[in-house]
Write a protein that holds these residues in place. Structure first.
Motif, PDB file in Angstrom:
ATOM      1  N   THR A 181       6.383  -2.213   7.415  1.00 48.00           N
ATOM      2  CA  THR A 181       5.073  -2.797   6.839  1.00 48.00           C
ATOM      3  C   THR A 181       4.639  -4.077   7.416  1.00 48.00           C
ATOM      4  O   THR A 181       3.401  -4.136   7.732  1.00 48.00           O
ATOM      5  CB  THR A 181       5.620  -3.064   5.219  1.00 48.00           C
ATOM      6  OG1 THR A 181       5.804  -1.678   4.653  1.00 48.00           O
ATOM      7  CG2 THR A 181       4.350  -3.517   4.421  1.00 48.00           C
ATOM      8  N   VAL A 196      -2.223  -9.346   3.818  1.00 47.98           N
ATOM      9  CA  VAL A 196      -1.227  -8.693   3.191  1.00 47.98           C
ATOM     10  C   VAL A 196      -0.204  -9.490   3.332  1.00 47.98           C
ATOM     11  O   VAL A 196       0.272 -10.184   4.400  1.00 47.98           O
ATOM     12  CB  VAL A 196      -0.642  -7.412   3.774  1.00 47.98           C
ATOM     13  CG1 VAL A 196       0.605  -6.613   3.496  1.00 47.98           C
ATOM     14  CG2 VAL A 196      -1.918  -6.294   3.821  1.00 47.98           C
ATOM     15  N   ARG A 210       0.917  -4.117   9.078  1.00 42.90           N
ATOM     16  CA  ARG A 210      -0.109  -4.893   8.419  1.00 42.90           C
ATOM     17  C   ARG A 210      -1.439  -5.195   8.641  1.00 42.90           C
ATOM     18  O   ARG A 210      -2.152  -5.098   7.875  1.00 42.90           O
ATOM     19  CB  ARG A 210       0.729  -6.276   7.799  1.00 42.90           C
ATOM     20  CG  ARG A 210       0.436  -7.288   8.762  1.00 42.90           C
ATOM     21  CD  ARG A 210       1.298  -8.609   8.502  1.00 42.90           C
ATOM     22  NE  ARG A 210       0.927  -9.487   9.714  1.00 42.90           N
ATOM     23  CZ  ARG A 210       1.672  -9.391  10.887  1.00 42.90           C
ATOM     24  NH1 ARG A 210       2.320  -8.574  11.205  1.00 42.90           N
ATOM     25  NH2 ARG A 210       1.327 -10.395  11.671  1.00 42.90           N
ATOM     26  N   ALA A 247      -0.332  -2.152  -0.692  1.00 43.99           N
ATOM     27  CA  ALA A 247       0.889  -2.513  -0.020  1.00 43.99           C
ATOM     28  C   ALA A 247       2.251  -2.160  -0.776  1.00 43.99           C
ATOM     29  O   ALA A 247       2.786  -1.757   0.114  1.00 43.99           O
ATOM     30  CB  ALA A 247       0.930  -4.067   0.599  1.00 43.99           C
TER      31      ALA A 247
END
Length: 186
Positions: A66, A28, A70, A79
């Motif tokens: 985030t 990500v 991740r 995402a």
């Protein structure tokens, strides 16, 4: 005294083969998401919370969470949807905290819009924004996600945590309420 086993020799220890590729969850690119979508997400939060500084804080917190989580993301392709949901939830939390803080206080209404707002938004856009802010929370969120971020029904449903059909009907009810408020024919 040494013990020996006939016919067997100890096997040499081997190192585990290096992984050819990192797992999908490690791929990500939070920095890339930030670079590409930060401005749009700040605008989304700004429409929800009403001030630039708080909107930037909400988006920054969403990206920080985030980044921290991740490794737990199951699908790196989702995402952006996760970050959008985090921004929406962060804006909801801000609005909830404000509601608690101002529950007993009279709501603040500026006597005149600032010159910057008048120049940027114009009278018509200001009326639409005022009408939009008067809608119920769910309808307001659905309309902002549809017409500001231009998201399809399925993504709106994912961000809001509802079904796609519910998202469509919420948008339709919100548009009808806006038309009534603005005095337009449906």
């Amino acid at each position: 005294m040494t013990m020996s086993f006939s016919g067997t020799t100890p096997e040499p220890k081997t190192e585990a083969p290096p992984r050819a590729e990192r797992p999908a969850r490690d791929r990500v690119d939070v920095a890339g998401l930030f670079a590409e979508h930060h401005l749009g997400l700040v605008r989304l939060a700004l429409l929800m919370v009403g001030d630039q500084a708080t909107a930037e804080d909400v988006v920054q917190e969403a990206f920080a969470r985030t980044h921290a989580g991740r490794l737990r993301l199951r699908d790196p392709g989702r995402a952006l949807a996760y970050v959008r949901s985090a921004v929406l939830n962060g804006a909801r939390s801000v609005l909830r905290r404000r509601a608690v803080a101002f529950r007993r206080a009279a709501p603040y209404e500026p006597s005149v819009w600032s010159a910057e707002h008048a120049a940027l938004l114009g009278e018509e856009r200001r009326e639409v924004l005022t009408a939009l802010l008067g809608l119920p929370k769910r309808q307001r969120e659905a309309l902002i996600l549809r017409y500001y971020l231009d998201l399809p029904d399925q993504e709106i449903a994912e961000v809001m945590g509802i079904r796609a059909g519910t998202a469509r009907s919420t948008i339709a009810r919100g548009l009808a309420a806006l038309a009534r408020t603005l005095g337009e024919e449906s």
